[in-house]
Design a protein around this motif. Sequence first.
Motif, mmCIF file in Angstrom:
data_model
loop_
_atom_site.group_PDB
_atom_site.id
_atom_site.type_symbol
_atom_site.label_atom_id
_atom_site.label_comp_id
_atom_site.label_asym_id
_atom_site.label_seq_id
_atom_site.Cartn_x
_atom_site.Cartn_y
_atom_site.Cartn_z
ATOM 1 N N ALA A 1 7.699 5.650 11.608
ATOM 2 C CA ALA A 1 7.570 4.351 12.228
ATOM 3 C C ALA A 1 6.521 4.138 12.878
ATOM 4 N N ALA A 2 5.991 5.319 13.913
ATOM 5 C CA ALA A 2 4.785 5.235 14.502
ATOM 6 C C ALA A 2 3.667 5.594 13.974
ATOM 7 N N TYR A 3 3.630 6.006 12.815
ATOM 8 C CA TYR A 3 2.253 6.365 12.251
ATOM 9 C C TYR A 3 2.357 5.776 10.902
ATOM 10 N N PRO A 4 1.647 4.662 10.803
ATOM 11 C CA PRO A 4 1.553 4.001 9.384
ATOM 12 C C PRO A 4 1.236 4.803 8.167
ATOM 13 N N GLU A 5 0.485 5.668 8.337
ATOM 14 C CA GLU A 5 0.091 6.320 7.112
ATOM 15 C C GLU A 5 1.057 7.097 6.567
ATOM 16 N N HIS A 6 2.160 7.266 7.232
ATOM 17 C CA HIS A 6 3.537 8.101 6.636
ATOM 18 C C HIS A 6 4.532 7.217 6.632
ATOM 19 N N GLY A 7 4.427 5.822 6.775
ATOM 20 C CA GLY A 7 5.450 5.056 6.467
ATOM 21 C C GLY A 7 5.998 4.814 5.030
ATOM 22 N N CYS A 8 7.325 4.482 4.805
ATOM 23 C CA CYS A 8 7.830 3.975 3.739
ATOM 24 C C CYS A 8 7.084 3.198 2.687
ATOM 25 N N TRP A 9 6.117 2.296 3.249
ATOM 26 C CA TRP A 9 5.320 1.458 2.268
ATOM 27 C C TRP A 9 4.509 2.363 1.452
ATOM 28 N N ASN A 10 3.958 3.447 2.050
ATOM 29 C CA ASN A 10 3.122 4.404 1.313
ATOM 30 C C ASN A 10 4.038 5.418 0.457
ATOM 31 N N ARG A 11 5.260 5.229 0.513
ATOM 32 C CA ARG A 11 6.050 6.362 -0.443
ATOM 33 C C ARG A 11 6.708 5.546 -1.422
ATOM 34 N N VAL A 12 7.599 4.443 -0.919
ATOM 35 C CA VAL A 12 8.241 3.789 -1.941
ATOM 36 C C VAL A 12 8.269 2.281 -2.089
ATOM 37 N N GLY A 13 6.976 2.026 -1.076
ATOM 38 C CA GLY A 13 6.725 0.299 -1.093
ATOM 39 C C GLY A 13 5.514 0.107 -2.314
ATOM 40 N N VAL A 14 4.892 -0.745 -1.579
ATOM 41 C CA VAL A 14 3.802 -1.324 -2.616
ATOM 42 C C VAL A 14 2.355 -0.258 -2.750
ATOM 43 N N ALA A 15 2.328 0.504 -1.624
ATOM 44 C CA ALA A 15 1.243 1.366 -1.912
ATOM 45 C C ALA A 15 1.965 2.980 -2.346
ATOM 46 N N GLY A 16 3.009 2.692 -2.780
ATOM 47 C CA GLY A 16 3.563 4.101 -3.125
ATOM 48 C C GLY A 16 4.377 3.653 -4.832
ATOM 49 N N ASP A 17 5.476 4.189 -5.143
ATOM 50 C CA ASP A 17 5.968 4.133 -6.367
ATOM 51 C C ASP A 17 6.808 2.891 -6.528
ATOM 52 N N ARG A 18 6.987 1.860 -5.721
ATOM 53 C CA ARG A 18 7.539 0.454 -5.755
ATOM 54 C C ARG A 18 9.057 0.855 -6.077
ATOM 55 N N SER A 19 9.728 2.014 -5.531
ATOM 56 C CA SER A 19 11.109 2.214 -5.855
ATOM 57 C C SER A 19 12.011 1.607 -4.746
ATOM 58 N N CYS A 20 11.521 0.890 -3.752
ATOM 59 C CA CYS A 20 12.291 0.666 -2.529
ATOM 60 C C CYS A 20 13.072 -0.448 -3.143
ATOM 61 N N PRO A 21 14.584 -0.604 -2.869
ATOM 62 C CA PRO A 21 15.080 -1.749 -3.220
ATOM 63 C C PRO A 21 14.959 -3.015 -2.562
ATOM 64 N N GLU A 22 14.337 -2.926 -1.179
ATOM 65 C CA GLU A 22 13.903 -4.170 -0.599
ATOM 66 C C GLU A 22 13.078 -4.957 -1.236
ATOM 67 N N LEU A 23 11.991 -4.403 -1.901
ATOM 68 C CA LEU A 23 11.165 -5.006 -2.608
ATOM 69 C C LEU A 23 11.530 -6.319 -3.393
ATOM 70 N N ALA A 24 12.662 -6.222 -3.866
ATOM 71 C CA ALA A 24 13.371 -7.307 -4.725
ATOM 72 C C ALA A 24 13.395 -8.523 -3.732
ATOM 73 N N HIS A 25 13.839 -8.358 -2.421
ATOM 74 C CA HIS A 25 14.125 -9.450 -1.586
ATOM 75 C C HIS A 25 13.016 -9.934 -0.791
ATOM 76 N N HIS A 26 11.960 -9.068 -0.398
ATOM 77 C CA HIS A 26 10.948 -8.940 0.395
ATOM 78 C C HIS A 26 9.488 -9.498 -0.517
ATOM 79 N N ALA A 27 9.485 -8.921 -1.579
ATOM 80 C CA ALA A 27 8.364 -8.985 -2.250
ATOM 81 C C ALA A 27 7.106 -8.301 -2.037
ATOM 82 N N HIS A 28 6.892 -8.288 -0.679
ATOM 83 C CA HIS A 28 5.806 -7.353 -0.340
ATOM 84 C C HIS A 28 6.310 -6.697 1.127
ATOM 85 N N CYS A 29 5.620 -5.560 1.128
ATOM 86 C CA CYS A 29 6.277 -4.859 2.467
ATOM 87 C C CYS A 29 5.727 -5.299 3.666
ATOM 88 N N ARG A 30 4.759 -6.198 3.681
ATOM 89 C CA ARG A 30 4.244 -6.860 5.011
ATOM 90 C C ARG A 30 5.376 -7.762 5.570
#
Length: 223
Positions: free
Chosen positions: A4-33
């Motif tokens: 959470a303190a180092y953005p390059e290792h954040g979840c958005w780069n792994r499962v979010g819009v910059a990763g494989d988009r497998s995060c279930p929260e994307l269905a609700h928020h549409a984008h990691c931001r």
Amino acid sequence: MNGAAYPEHGCWNRVGVAGDRSCPELAHHAHCRNCPAYAEAAQRTMQLPVEPSYRAFWAEQLRRPPAQAQSGNASAIVLRIGHEWLALPSAMVLSVAPLAPAHRLPHRSAAALLGVANVGGRLLPALSLAPLLGIDGATAPEICGRHVFARLLIVDANGQACAVPVDELHGMVRYASAQLAAPAATVERPRPAHLDGVLAYDGLQVGVLNGEQVAARLWGLLK
């Protein structure tokens, strides 16, 4: 390491819009931001301790007095005659008119005295700066990519309005006297008395004319 303190290792780069988009929260928020996890990571990043060298650098920058912008104390009309770019003090220029033919005067053979021209219903002496300043007015640079129109400058020569043809007008420029560089001078060709200096403007090297010298030389042709 805290993701959470180092953005390059954040979840958005792994499962979010910059990763494989497998995060279930994307269905609700549409984008990691739009996700609270992203906002929380941003807050933690902003709260990281500042390195001493970074703090010292900005402390030095901010303690310096602000730079004083060099204000212009003069203005001139930039024009071209032949190959030469020149600037005439704007106080001398009364108006600009379309190019008009000059009619020769009998018994007056000075090369710089073109004759008289009809400018808006007024007959004005038409004078050429080219022979006065030693410029080959018959040659001109090859112009590409823009339209060029010759004009008449109506100038004040010690109280007498005169029509001066120019090959091109570039417009008005404001400048500080300290910006002028000294004109080039050689043993064969000393510094011209009619130039106050050279101004670098819009990619051009512009010779700034001395208004008093030019007015006196124009007036001398009319005597």
